[in-house]
Write an enzyme that holds these catalytic residues in place. Structure first.
Site, PDB file in Angstrom:
ATOM      1  N   HIS A 163       0.830  -1.213   0.000  1.00 11.65           N
ATOM      2  CA  HIS A 163       0.000   0.000   0.000  1.00 11.65           C
ATOM      3  C   HIS A 163       0.862   1.259   0.000  1.00 11.65           C
ATOM      4  O   HIS A 163       0.440   2.308   0.499  1.00 11.65           O
ATOM      5  CB  HIS A 163      -0.954   0.021   1.199  1.00 11.65           C
ATOM      6  CG  HIS A 163      -1.774  -1.215   1.343  1.00 11.65           C
ATOM      7  ND1 HIS A 163      -2.899  -1.470   0.604  1.00 11.65           N
ATOM      8  CD2 HIS A 163      -1.592  -2.310   2.147  1.00 11.65           C
ATOM      9  CE1 HIS A 163      -3.401  -2.643   0.936  1.00 11.65           C
ATOM     10  NE2 HIS A 163      -2.630  -3.181   1.859  1.00 11.65           N
ATOM     11  N   LYS A 288      16.746  20.010 -11.775  1.00 10.81           N
ATOM     12  CA  LYS A 288      15.956  18.784 -11.793  1.00 10.81           C
ATOM     13  C   LYS A 288      16.541  17.713 -12.708  1.00 10.81           C
ATOM     14  O   LYS A 288      17.141  18.016 -13.741  1.00 10.81           O
ATOM     15  CB  LYS A 288      14.521  19.089 -12.239  1.00 10.81           C
ATOM     16  CG  LYS A 288      13.728  19.962 -11.269  1.00 10.81           C
ATOM     17  CD  LYS A 288      12.254  19.931 -11.609  1.00 10.81           C
ATOM     18  CE  LYS A 288      11.683  18.570 -11.284  1.00 10.81           C
ATOM     19  NZ  LYS A 288      10.254  18.457 -11.693  1.00 10.81           N
TER      20      LYS A 288
END
Length: 491
Positions: A163, A288
């Protein structure tokens, strides 16, 4: 021998040599045409034509001189290529028209004892099987990349998730092998799709066979098929082999999407750094490093799933035998196999060149009290009911993940001392992620010894699949060489 086709028309590159003036034009002509899209099966059609003509000559349905003339024309057309074809409803009609253009009415003998229905079905299978072998090769390459990661990181501890929540400590090898095993099943499904694709429908004609004494086994052998689609109606009209192949590819794409998602998340957490060849920077934010290629891999599942859906909806409700709806079925398979094979190759490269940050992985291995299950297991091994052990550790998790929290929870829940079931020293060891991994030595587990067994199995299966792939490739190469050799006997 007299001309069994009765071909008497003069040649026209618009296809009227094949179908006559009645259907030579009209507003639907372009709508009906698949000639542009058929570039993909141009070489397949040439091969099918050659095999069919050779068979016609060998069975004396046409004479050797006519066969040689037609085969020579096909050689010229093959050299000039698909772009030189001047017109036709599809590549099959265009090639036949080009043959007639070169040799005259005798060229019409090429189409004796067959229909475009069985011809196109054969061409599609001929080309698709090659595409499937390329997809299998890419899948094997990705499995090899994961096997290398597993071999190098047998003891690299990391956090395992359920999960997307920290769950239990595991190893990078265990993670890598888990994907290699899924890819193994994907590979097996592709092999099965190949084997059912590699059956020849040639000789089925329109759907009802032919009165000519053809030799279907001979054309199947010359084209490298493993066998025949026995029923002529089935051979001309069925496309379930396309659906099976596309579904197998969609399954592979689904596996790829999971791999890609993990890599995107792991890159975000600093667990992995992708090589610059598989990443890019922002157009505005220079700091980035985006996992762009992997995100595109993730989206490939959408292309593949669309291919399956498109095929299912195209094929549903079609009556026997042939319907031209099938012309719109094939592109779904081509789009899928191209996208998935490329995505598989890119993923293999990304995995092979990635840098897994061992220290970061190991530092995160115990986050979120991932060793809780190991502590509960240890208490259960000491004789405490597992549900009681679960309750103790669950209560401890609310106050901390250390020995003191476990001791306090045990004092509150148990009527006897905690050490009745397990020493505090043993519990302390079980709080270490590395020890938790080492304890999980059951078959299929993450402990190094268990991983070694899994690596041995996957190495054996990789070798078997590599050999199977080579055998299938070699079979097609041998058939191609045999066809070339027998063709040259007539030219």
């Amino acid at each position: 021998m007299t001309d069994p086709t009765g071909a008497e028309s003069t040649a026209h590159t618009d296809g009227t040599a094949v179908r006559g003036d009645r259907f030579s034009g009209g507003p639907a002509r372009g709508f009906l045409s698949s000639l542009g899209a058929d570039a993909r099966i141009f070489e397949a059609d040439i091969a099918v034509d050659r095999a069919h003509v050779v068979m016609l000559a060998e069975t004396e349905i046409i004479d050797a001189t006519a066969a040689g003339t037609i085969l020579q024309a096909l050689d010229t057309i093959a050299i000039e290529g698909h772009d030189a074809l001047e017109g036709g409803e599809d590549v099959h009609e265009a090639i036949e028209s080009a043959v007639i253009e070169q040799v005259g009415p005798e060229g019409g003998k090429m189409h004796t004892a067959r229909s475009r229905n069985d011809e196109v079905a054969t061409c599609i299978r001929y080309r698709l099987r090659e595409d499937l072998l390329e997809a299998i090769d890419a899948a094997i390459g990705l499995r090899e990349a994961f096997a290398a990661v597993a071999t190098d990181h047998r003891e690299t501890v990391m956090c395992g998730f359920t999960h997307l929540q920290p769950a239990q400590p595991t190893t990078l090898a265990h993670w890598a092998v888990s994907y290699e095993r899924a890819l193994t099943r994907d590979t097996e499904r592709l092999f099965e799709a190949f084997d059912r694709t590699n059956q020849s429908p040639l000789g089925s004609c329109a759907f009802g066979g032919t009165p000519f004494p053809i030799d279907r086994e001979r054309t199947a052998t010359l084209l490298g098929f493993d066998g025949l689609v026995e029923n002529a109606m089935d051979g001309a009209s069925s496309r379930d082999f396309l659906l099976e192949a596309t579904t197998a590819l969609a399954g592979l794409a689904t596996t790829l999407s999971g791999i890609a998602e993990d890599l995107v998340i792991y890159a975000n957490r600093g667990f992995v750094e992708l090589d610059d060849d598989y990443a890019s920077t922002s157009s505005i934010m220079p700091q980035k490093k985006n996992p762009d290629s992997i995100e595109l891999v993730r989206s490939t599942a959408g292309i593949a799933h669309a291919g399956v859906t498109g095929l299912l909806n195209t094929l549903k409700g079609l009556p026997r035998a042939y319907n031209i709806d099938l012309q719109n079925a094939t592109p779904h398979a081509w789009d899928t196999v191209d996208a998935v094979t490329e995505a598989t190759t890119v993923t293999a490269g990304a995995i092979a060149t990635a840098t897994f940050q061992v220290e970061t992985l190991e530092a995160a291995a115990g986050e979120g009290f991932t060793t809780a299950t190991g502590v509960a297991d240890q208490l259960a091994m000491g004789g405490l009911p597992f549900r009681t052990a679960h309750e103790i550790v669950a209560q401890a998790a609310q106050h901390g993940s250390d020995l003191e929290a476990i001791r306090d929870a045990a004092d509150e829940i148990l009527e006897e001392p905690l050490e009745t079931y397990c020493s505090e020293n043993t519990i302390e060891k079980r709080l270490d992620p590395s020890q938790s991994v080492a304890d999980r030595s059951s078959r299929g587990g993450p402990a190094p010894a268990a991983i070694d067994s899994q690596l041995e199995l996957l190495t054996t299966e990789l070798t078997e699949h590599e050999n199977e792939l080579e055998a299938r490739n070699q079979s097609l190469v041998s058939a191609h060489e045999q066809l070339a050799e027998v063709t040259h006997q007539y030219v």
